[in-house]
Every structure is written in structure tokens, then in C-alpha cells.
Design an enzyme around this catalytic site. Structure first.
Site, short mmCIF file in Angstrom:
data_model
loop_
_atom_site.label_atom_id
_atom_site.label_comp_id
_atom_site.label_asym_id
_atom_site.label_seq_id
_atom_site.Cartn_x
_atom_site.Cartn_y
_atom_site.Cartn_z
N VAL A 134 0.85 -1.19 0.00
CA VAL A 134 0.00 0.00 0.00
C VAL A 134 0.89 1.25 0.00
O VAL A 134 0.46 2.33 0.40
CB VAL A 134 -0.96 0.02 1.22
CG1 VAL A 134 -1.99 -1.09 1.10
CG2 VAL A 134 -0.18 -0.08 2.53
N ARG A 177 4.05 2.47 -2.68
CA ARG A 177 4.14 2.89 -4.07
C ARG A 177 4.58 1.69 -4.89
O ARG A 177 5.34 0.83 -4.41
CB ARG A 177 5.15 4.03 -4.24
CG ARG A 177 4.67 5.38 -3.72
CD ARG A 177 3.52 5.93 -4.56
NE ARG A 177 3.13 7.28 -4.17
CZ ARG A 177 2.16 7.57 -3.32
NH1 ARG A 177 1.51 6.58 -2.72
NH2 ARG A 177 1.85 8.83 -3.03
N ASP A 199 -2.28 -2.68 -3.78
CA ASP A 199 -3.12 -1.52 -4.05
C ASP A 199 -2.40 -0.54 -4.95
O ASP A 199 -3.00 0.39 -5.47
CB ASP A 199 -3.52 -0.82 -2.75
CG ASP A 199 -4.52 0.29 -2.98
OD1 ASP A 199 -5.50 0.06 -3.72
OD2 ASP A 199 -4.32 1.41 -2.46
N GLU A 213 1.53 2.15 -13.23
CA GLU A 213 0.24 2.53 -12.67
C GLU A 213 -0.30 3.74 -13.43
O GLU A 213 0.44 4.71 -13.61
CB GLU A 213 0.39 2.86 -11.19
CG GLU A 213 -0.92 3.12 -10.49
CD GLU A 213 -0.78 3.33 -8.99
OE1 GLU A 213 -1.29 4.36 -8.50
OE2 GLU A 213 -0.15 2.49 -8.32
N HIS A 220 -5.32 1.45 -6.43
CA HIS A 220 -4.83 2.57 -5.64
C HIS A 220 -5.99 3.28 -4.94
O HIS A 220 -6.17 4.50 -5.08
CB HIS A 220 -4.05 3.54 -6.51
CG HIS A 220 -3.07 4.38 -5.72
ND1 HIS A 220 -1.92 4.91 -6.26
CD2 HIS A 220 -3.07 4.78 -4.42
CE1 HIS A 220 -1.26 5.59 -5.35
NE2 HIS A 220 -1.94 5.53 -4.22
#
Length: 313
Positions: A228, A230, A253, A258, A277
Site C-alpha cells: 500500500v 508505491r 493496491d 500505474e 490505488h
């Protein structure tokens, strides 16, 4: 007169009373950074509050047109995406504390979901199939949390009631009211003896690919990696190799790249649960951002140091 730009109507509404209490000292200007600000206003702006999830390419370029700009307030704890793009002479403040609860909730939820194979239950439900698997608990597991800032501390607080043994890692070793905190230089020696690794460390040069092939190889068979932090804290290719081999499990997450593009191997890898995220995507975020911006404005009006200062350009 302190002039601050406010990115949305909800936040502006939550701060109306503060502006009314300081009519000669505070001016709030609606601006979402989507385009240049009216030059008549731009010349007076001292503080810019950045919108939520502001990742527009070149989006920070408009700040160069604010000659009096002194402060930039982010709603996020992470600030690596903003710092390289700010004009000189700016104090950057982050959203430390805003997303602690939401991110910690999700870290716990992801851990429980994978430990108890809730993705498998959802698939079985969609097929109308009664599945009754036997699997690992969270109770009695050793959980290692990497990062002991406000988010890491909130994660630890939520794991404690679940009858786990917590192992904590920070940038440097220390002791506190909860016991010993290991230094990150000890991480490789700690990994073989834990069942769950939760990453809550800021992205920096030191943490880039912290969990590389070597570190992942040190995790015990069947261990769970929860990220959770980066995406770039983890070497995606190395993690994919471990997942494909069936040796490790993961709950992510955040990812690298991303957003995770369609067709990326992580979407179809075994033993992984991916969320988009969404750690801070709760209705608790907006009043908490408002409370932070209010504290910031009050501090600056009082001539006090800025709240949550993380860098100066």
C-alpha cells in the site's frame, strides 16, 4: 492578505466560516489548476491547494505564472510526483495524516481477503458453487510492517487486535512505547521468519525496488506481500516470477506501472489480488483534507511555520 486557491466547491464550502472570520486577512479563490488563473488573481496567490489525484502531465506548469507563490499544499502523503515540477522558492507541504485510516483499513482488508481466500469465494459465488476451503488464518502469524510513519503506525494499530506478532521496520532502528523498531538494513535477515510483509514506506531513491528479486527470494514459501506504499518499491518482474512459480502471494493496491494497463501480466497472475490505488478513496478523506487545509491557513495567518512541510525548492 493571504490568498489561497481552493480546488473544489466542497472544500471551499468547508472553509467558508474561516474566510468569514478573517475578511481582511484571507481570500479564498476557486482554482483546480486545469488551466491558467486570471492574471489579476495570479499575481496575489500565496498558497495553492492541489486537487485530489492530480496527475495531469505538465499540470504543475501553471504554478510558474504565480509570482508570489510561497506554499503548495498536497492532499496526499506522497510528494515525489510534485517536487520536481515546482517553481523555485516554494515550500511543499503534504497530506500526512489525511489517508492514514483509509490506507490502514485497506492494508488489513487486503491481508484478510487473501489469507481467507475471499477472491476464491467471490468466484465460487459467481458460479453458484458451494466451496468450503481450509486455509491460513491471520491469527498467530508474524506480520512485518515496513515503514513507521503515520500510515505505518496506523497499520500496526489495526493489526494488533488480530492476535499477530508484529515486526516493525523503519529507516533506522529505535525503541518506542510499543517495543523495538528494526532498521531497514535488517530487512533481509527478518524476511525469512515472517508470514506477511506490509509495505508502507515512502518512495525514494533508497526505497526504489527495495523488494527486488533478492529480497523476494528471502521471503518464506507461501508468504504474503501487501503493498500500500508505491508500486516502484517492488520490482514487478521479480514479483511476477515468484507469483507465477506459486511460491509467493501478493495483495497490491499500488503497481508499477500505474494505472495497470489492460493485458498486463499482473492482471492474470496467480496468487495475487489487485486494487486500483484506492487506499484513500473513502468519504473520510474530504473532511480530513479540509481539517488539514484549515490548520495550514490558521498557521500561516498566525505567522507560524507551515504545517506538514516536506521540502523547499
Amino acid at each position: 492578505m493571504l490568498t489561497a486557491t481552493i480546488p473544489d466547491e466542497d472544500l471551499l464550502h468547508r472553509l467558508t466560516d474561516l474566510a468569514a472570520a478573517h475578511p481582511d486577512d484571507l481570500r479564498l479563490v476557486p482554482w483546480d489548476l486545469a488551466g491558467p488563473l486570471d492574471p489579476a488573481l495570479a499575481r496575489d496567490v500565496d498558497l495553492v491547494v492541489v486537487p485530489h489525484y492530480f496527475v495531469r502531465p505538465g499540470g504543475f506548469d501553471v504554478l510558474a505564472d504565480l509570482p508570489r507563490l510561497r506554499y503548495v499544499q498536497l492532499p496526499s502523503a506522497g510528494y515525489e510526483h510534485a517536487l520536481p515540477h515546482l517553481p523555485p522558492g516554494v515550500t511543499l507541504c503534504n497530506g500526512r495524516g489525511v489517508h492514514d485510516a483509509g490506507t490502514a483499513e485497506l492494508a488489513l482488508a487486503l491481508t484478510l481477503a487473501v489469507q481467507r481466500d475471499l477472491p476464491g469465494a467471490v468466484r465460487a459465488m459467481g458460479e453458484g458453487r458451494w466451496a468450503n476451503p481450509f486455509g491460513p488464518s491471520l491469527a498467530d502469524r508474524r506480520v512485518l510492517v515496513v515503514g513507521q510513519g503515520s500510515v505505518g503506525a496506523a497499520i500496526c494499530a489495526r493489526f494488533r487486535p488480530f492476535e499477530v506478532e508484529l515486526v516493525r521496520v523503519a529507516s533506522t532502528a529505535r525503541d518506542d512505547v510499543h517495543g523495538h523498531v528494526h532498521g531497514v538494513d535488517e530487512l533481509g535477515d527478518l524476511l525469512p521468519d515472517v508470514d506477511v510483509v506490509v509495505l508502507a514506506i515512502p518512495l525514494s531513491r533508497a526505497s526504489y525496488h527495495l523488494m527486488d528479486a533478492g529480497m523476494l527470494a528471502r521471503m518464506r514459501d507461501g508468504a504474503l506481500l501487501v503493498n500500500v506504499a508505491r508500486g516502484k518499491v517492488v520490482d514487478t518482474d521479480a514479483l511476477l516470477a515468484e507469483l507465477t512459480a506459486g511460491r509467493l502471494r501478493a495483495a497490491l493496491d499500488v503497481t508499477d506501472p500505474e494505472p495497470l494497463p489492460p493485458g498486463h501480466p499482473l492482471w492474470s497472475a496467480p496468487n495475487v489480488l489487485v486494487t486500483a490505488h484506492q487506499g484513500g478513496n473513502t468519504d473520510a478523506t474530504f473532511p480530513r483534507v479540509a481539517a488539514l487545509v484549515r490548520r495550514q491557513l490558521e498557521a500561516l495567518l498566525a505567522g507560524a511555520p507551515a504545517v506538514n512541510e516536506v521540502a523547499r525548492t
